[in-house]
Design an enzyme around this catalytic site. Sequence first.
Site, PDB file in Angstrom:
ATOM      1  N   GLY A 150       1.071   3.635  -2.453  1.00  0.00           N
ATOM      2  CA  GLY A 150       0.449   4.927  -2.164  1.00  0.00           C
ATOM      3  C   GLY A 150       0.187   5.099  -0.670  1.00  0.00           C
ATOM      4  N   GLY A 151      -0.378   4.069  -0.048  1.00  0.00           N
ATOM      5  CA  GLY A 151      -0.701   4.149   1.379  1.00  0.00           C
ATOM      6  C   GLY A 151       0.544   4.348   2.228  1.00  0.00           C
ATOM      7  CD  GLU A 158      -8.537  -0.399   6.064  1.00  0.00           C
ATOM      8  OE1 GLU A 158      -8.433  -1.605   5.787  1.00  0.00           O
ATOM      9  OE2 GLU A 158      -8.530   0.037   7.223  1.00  0.00           O
ATOM     10  CB  CYS A 193      -8.642  -4.858  -1.426  1.00  0.00           C
ATOM     11  SG  CYS A 193     -10.300  -4.590  -0.812  1.00  0.00           S
ATOM     12  CD  GLU A 244      -3.230  -5.959  -4.172  1.00  0.00           C
ATOM     13  OE1 GLU A 244      -2.599  -4.882  -4.234  1.00  0.00           O
ATOM     14  OE2 GLU A 244      -4.430  -6.016  -3.876  1.00  0.00           O
TER      15      GLU A 244
END
Length: 521
Positions: free
Chosen positions: A246-247, A266, A303, A394
């Site tokens: 998304g970022g 972030e 996160c 991640e």
Amino acid sequence: MKNLTGQNFIGQSKSSNGTTIFHAENPENKHPLEPLFYEATTNEIHTAIEKADQAFSIYKNKSGLEKAKFLETIADEILALGDTLIQRACAETGLPVGRITGERGRTMNQLKLFASVLKDGSWVDARIDKAQPDRQPFPKVDIRSMNRPLGPVGIFGASNFPLAFSVAGGDTASALAAGCTIIVKGHPAHPGTSELVGSAISNAVTKCDMPDGTFSMVHGASYDVGMAIVNHPLIQAIGFTGSFKGGKAIHDAARSRPQPIPVYAEMGSTNPVFILPGAIAKRGDDIAAGLAHSVTLGVGQFCTNPGLVIHQDAEAASNFRSSLEEKISQIPAETMLTKSVCNAYNKGVENLKHHVGVKAKSSGIENNNGYRGTPQLLQVDSQYFHDNKKLEEEVFGPSTLLVAAPNKSEMLKIASQLDGHLTATLIGESDEIKEYADLIDILERKVGRLIINGYPTGVEVCHAMVHGGPYPATTDSRSTSVGTRAITRFARPICYQNFPEELLPEELKSDNPLSIKRLEV
Ligand code: NAP
């Protein structure tokens, strides 16, 4: 729930002109939650942004004390929502009451901390170079500068912090503190929580006499709503918290605009933990307990979750691994935030298991109701890890990948090949940590926060915190999304040359009427 309307906040007006509707779901039992929410139309989004632009010219000139009062009032209004907010946030996220209550406190304290920064006033970094008309060979003119707000800002929150990284979260607090007006894209996983918090901010706008358009919030379950904000020419910056995918999409869109704008995204991180041999030999069992707790805290949905653990292979290391396996296998599967977070977690773990070099051990305690995430310990040797770069990515949930390195130089090699992360942790005895100064030196180039003998989960909101890091952890490593330094993301320095006293902002007037810290020569 009777006091929810499912509408959008277009400045101080409520609006539901769209035909696309969606509802929240309780991840604990998969039941839909009332009411239906109306996705904002393009017209509604444009009206909100135009109002934000008009409001900006008034809001930016409110004094620091007036803005501080506004932030404190938002905090009070959030508290005044009482159990209604706590219950709705728990129902929409599956997070327990204690966690949500704590997060509400953190969200309020964050707003109050920025209020204290505004009361102090020195954050504007005022610099004054006085004129020297007699300077030879040329006279020097009067030059003064300070930080001023950017303009209307778009804000995107994440599903895993329905309060602290959402409608009145860190990005909202820092942008409003800087003097920007905001348009929040509500997260579709917790629209009711978003509406309640939106009503708190809207009440504060009225009570503090802030202009209509200081705050808007639009609902959307499709990417179109977010992209309409990013692509609008009046928007001057974006604050984003969420996934890498998304970022990156939002960052790329903002960079492709005719006027590119800064995106402070972030994103996810694997937060490598390096465990040194002396510590494993001396307290391997305690480290295994601390790590198992940190990996599975909040069902691993942080996160800052330690998703990568690098240690040196030795006899003591095998006891440590068995202890960690045993501890992880005793932790039950728990409810994850949403169906898509749960599916992505299961897919991520399956992808890791498909690697022939990866050994897996799951929690034995399954629970098939709701969207449950089962804790997983995955193990690999350092050579296989080097050859498979994707293992570093991640996997958002309660899993971690244990990497066994044969010696120190292999540990250093792993560190030097890492991408950017939010944090890196070193667990070691005091003497051996000194021998690993070279490892710290490498890690300093990779992360925003270095931790010794602790765990990365748990981010203090304070003046010194840095919650950021080099790409792909964020899209701009020069800032933080947590802590008061975040205010400068939404401001830029403006220089006033040869200005008469009466036209200067208060912060730059010669007699320093606000008594702020300044650099004067
Ligand atoms: P997400 O799926 O990226 O969603 C965040 C927001 O971005 C949502 O409003 C989402 O809208 C929007 N969005 C996502 N992809 C988009 C696209 N391609 N175009 C336009 N809008 C888009 O993230 P999440 O699942 O809520 O949060 C979990 C992730 O956040 C994890 O990776 C976690 O590590 C990260 N996180 C990072 C931090 C940090 O400070 N670094 C803090 C908390 C969480 P839609 O849902 O409508 O798509």
